[in-house]
Design a protein around this motif. Structure first.
Motif, PDB file in Angstrom:
ATOM      1  N   GLU A   1     -10.660  47.880 -16.331  1.00 59.92           N
ATOM      2  CA  GLU A   1     -10.752  48.336 -17.714  1.00 59.92           C
ATOM      3  C   GLU A   1      -9.760  49.452 -17.992  1.00 59.92           C
ATOM      4  N   SER A   2      -9.607  50.361 -17.016  1.00 62.52           N
ATOM      5  CA  SER A   2      -8.654  51.459 -17.178  1.00 62.52           C
ATOM      6  C   SER A   2      -7.224  50.938 -17.254  1.00 62.52           C
ATOM      7  N   VAL A   3      -6.926  49.955 -16.377  1.00 60.20           N
ATOM      8  CA  VAL A   3      -5.577  49.364 -16.381  1.00 60.20           C
ATOM      9  C   VAL A   3      -5.318  48.644 -17.699  1.00 60.20           C
ATOM     10  N   GLN A   4      -6.316  47.876 -18.177  1.00 60.70           N
ATOM     11  CA  GLN A   4      -6.147  47.158 -19.443  1.00 60.70           C
ATOM     12  C   GLN A   4      -5.949  48.127 -20.605  1.00 60.70           C
TER      13      GLN A   4
ATOM     14  N   THR B   1      -2.551  49.674 -20.246  1.00 64.83           N
ATOM     15  CA  THR B   1      -1.527  48.686 -20.588  1.00 64.83           C
ATOM     16  C   THR B   1      -1.424  48.512 -22.093  1.00 64.83           C
ATOM     17  N   ALA B   2      -2.596  48.463 -22.762  1.00 65.08           N
ATOM     18  CA  ALA B   2      -2.598  48.335 -24.225  1.00 65.08           C
ATOM     19  C   ALA B   2      -1.955  49.546 -24.874  1.00 65.08           C
ATOM     20  N   GLU B   3      -2.254  50.749 -24.322  1.00 69.17           N
ATOM     21  CA  GLU B   3      -1.656  51.974 -24.866  1.00 69.17           C
ATOM     22  C   GLU B   3      -0.144  51.970 -24.684  1.00 69.17           C
ATOM     23  N   LEU B   4       0.304  51.538 -23.488  1.00 77.21           N
ATOM     24  CA  LEU B   4       1.747  51.504 -23.220  1.00 77.21           C
ATOM     25  C   LEU B   4       2.437  50.461 -24.102  1.00 77.21           C
ATOM     26  N   THR B   5       1.756  49.316 -24.282  1.00 75.99           N
ATOM     27  CA  THR B   5       2.328  48.273 -25.142  1.00 75.99           C
ATOM     28  C   THR B   5       2.477  48.776 -26.570  1.00 75.99           C
ATOM     29  N   GLN B   6       1.431  49.466 -27.056  1.00 75.57           N
ATOM     30  CA  GLN B   6       1.484  50.024 -28.406  1.00 75.57           C
ATOM     31  C   GLN B   6       2.568  51.084 -28.524  1.00 75.57           C
TER      32      GLN B   6
END
Length: 433
Positions: free
Chosen positions: A133-136, A139-144
Motif C-alpha cells: 500500500e505504501s509503495v502504491q 508510486t501514485a504520488e510520484l506519477t502525479q
C-alpha cells in the motif's frame, strides 16, 4: 471498528477442526471451516480469510490442487496458505512450497507451534500489505508529481516561446512599419508625378509633332513607348508589394498577440488567416515540395473569450504539421498511387445550435498516420520527424492550450493513405480561473 482476523481451517477430520478452532478462538481470531477443497475455494472467494490452514490429504481434490487453484485466482492469490499433513518427505514439502504455500506443519501438530506460525505469517502478511500500500501510494504520488512537472514544463516552454515571439514580432513590426509607411507615402507621390510627366510628354508630342533629331534619338534609345506602357504597371506592382508587406506585418501582430495575462474577445478567423498568411511561402511549394491548396469554409462565428496568441500557436502547429506531411518522401508514392488530386488542407468552422461552443476542423489529404502514432501524438517529446526537424512539443503544447487553458477539446483521427483530421472545440465563454 477493526475487522477480526479470519482463519480458514480446511481438513476432512472433524477432531482436527475442533481442536484448531478452539485454539484459534482462544486468541480472539475467528475460525472458518471447510472439509474439502471445493468448499474451501468457494468459501475463500466470498469470506476473504487472512490466512488458510490447508490439509493435504482430503477426498475429492487434494490440498496441492486446492492451493494451485487458489493461487491462479486473482481474488485469492495473495492469501497465505500453510499446509498441514502427515507427509514428512522433503519432496512433499518442496511440492507444497512450489504451489505457493508459505509454510508446512507436520501432523501430529502441537497447538503452540501452530499458533506461533500463525502469528508469524499473519505479521508477515500485514507487513507485506502495508508495504504494498505504501509503495502504491508513493508510486501514485510520484506519477502525479511527474505529470505536474511535465505540465509545468510545457507551460514554461509555451510562455517563453510566446514571450520571445511577442518581443520578436514587436521589434520586426517597429522596424518595418516605418519604412513601409515612408515608401507607401512616397509611392503615391511618385504615381502622381509619373502620371503628370507622361501626360506632359503626350501633350508635347501632340503640340510639337516635329521634334529635334537628337530628341528623337533619345526617345528611341529609352523606348519611350514601352516606358509609357510599363511604368504604370510597375507602380501598381509596387503598391501590391507594399500592401503585401502591410498584410504580413498585420498577420505577425495578430498571430503573436501578447495577451498572456488575461483573455480577450477574439475572432477565430483572424487567427487562422494570419497563420495561413505566415505559412503562404510553404503552401506555394518549391522544388520537390508540392503546391498545397487551402479550402476555407467559415461559419458565422461570434468572437470568443480566449488567449489569441496561444490559439494562433495551436493553428500554426497543426497547419505546419499538415504541410510537413506533404513534404515527407513517402508522400510522393502516395500521391502517384492513391491520391492523384492536388494536396489540400481543408479548414471548416462552425458554431453549435446552442451557441455555446465553436468547432474548428483542420483536415488534409496527406499520407495519414497509423494507430500507434495517433495514440501518442499529444505526448510530450514524441515525434516521428528526424532529429533536428521536430521536438515533439508542438502538439503537446497545443493540447495544453486547448484543454487546460481554454477548457476545450482537441482530437485527431487519421487513416493511412487518406489523410488526417484535427477537431478543436472551444467554449464561446470559458471559465479561465
Amino acid at each position: 471498528m477493526t475487522r477480526p482476523v479470519h482463519i480458514l481451517l480446511v481438513d476432512d477430520n472433524p477432531n482436527n477442526l475442533k481442536v484448531l478452532s478452539e485454539a484459534i478462538q482462544g486468541y480472539g481470531w475467528k475460525a472458518l471451516m471447510a472439509t474439502d477443497g471445493e468448499s474451501a475455494i468457494e468459501q475463500t472467494e466470498y469470506a476473504n480469510p487472512d490466512l488458510i490452514l490447508l490439509d493435504v490429504m482430503m477426498p475429492g481434490i487434494d490440498g496441492f490442487e486446492t492451493c494451485r487453484r487458489l493461487k491462479v485466482n486473482p481474488i485469492t492469490e495473495n492469501i497465505p496458505v500453510i499446509f498441514m499433513t502427515a507427509l514428512a518427505e522433503a519432496k512433499d514439502k518442496v511440492r507444497g512450497l512450489e504451489m505457493g504455500a508459505v509454510d508446512y506443519i507436520t501432523k501430529p501438530f502441537q497447538q503452540e507451534e501452530v499458533i506461533a506460525r500463525l502469528k508469524l505469517h499473519l505479521k508477515i502478511s500485514h507487513l507485506t500489505r502495508t508495504l504494498e500500500e505504501s509503495v502504491q501510494k508513493r508510486t501514485a504520488e510520484l506519477t502525479q508529481s511527474l505529470q505536474q512537472l511535465k505540465q509545468t514544463q510545457l507551460q514554461l516552454i509555451q510562455s517563453e516561446k510566446m514571450s520571445i515571439l511577442g518581443q520578436l514580432v514587436a521589434g520586426i513590426g517597429h522596424e518595418i512599419n516605418n519604412p513601409i509607411g515612408f515608401i507607401a507615402g512616397s509611392l503615391s507621390h511618385i504615381e502622381e508625378y509619373t502620371k503628370g510627366l507622361l501626360e506632359l510628354i503626350d501633350l508635347q508630342q501632340q503640340k510639337l509633332p516635329e521634334s529635334d533629331p537628337e530628341i528623337e534619338d533619345l526617345i528611341a534609345e529609352i523606348d519611350l513607348e514601352y516606358i509609357h506602357e510599363d511604368l504604370p504597371k510597375l507602380i501598381k506592382s509596387m503598391n501590391q508589394g507594399i500592401n503585401r508587406l502591410k498584410d504580413i506585418s498585420l498577420s505577425l501582430r495578430t498571430f503573436a498577440r501578447a495577451d498572456i495575462a488575461s483573455q480577450v474577445e477574439f475572432q477565430i478567423h483572424e487567427g487562422i488567416d494570419s497563420t495561413l498568411m505566415l505559412l503562404k511561402h510553404r503552401l506555394k511549394g518549391e522544388g520537390n515540395s508540392p503546391e498545397i491548396k487551402v479550402v476555407k469554409e467559415y461559419g458565422n462565428l461570434p468572437p470568443i473569450s480566449c488567449y489569441p496568441g496561444q490559439l494562433n500557436q495551436v493553428f500554426m502547429n497543426i497547419v505546419a504539421n499538415a504541410i510537413d506531411a506533404f513534404d515527407e518522401p513517402k508522400y510522393e508514392n502516395y500521391q502517384e498511387i492513391i491520391a492523384p488530386n492536388q494536396p489540400t488542407i481543408h479548414i471548416t468552422t462552425s458554431v453549435d445550435s446552442q451557441r455555446e461552443n465553436v468547432t474548428i476542423c483542420i483536415q488534409d489529404n496527406g499520407c495519414g498516420m497509423p494507430l500507434e502514432v495517433q495514440a501518442r501524438i499529444f505526448e510530450q517529446s514524441f515525434t516521428t520527424k528526424p532529429v533536428g526537424k521536430g521536438t515533439g512539443l508542438g502538439l503537446a503544447i497545443s493540447y495544453e492550450i486547448i484543454v487546460n487553458k481554454h477548457s476545450g477539446q482537441i482530437s485527431c483521427s487519421s487513416t493511412p493513405g487518406v489523410g488526417t483530421q484535427f477537431m478543436i472545440s472551444l467554449p464561446i465563454t470559458a471559465d479561465f480561473s
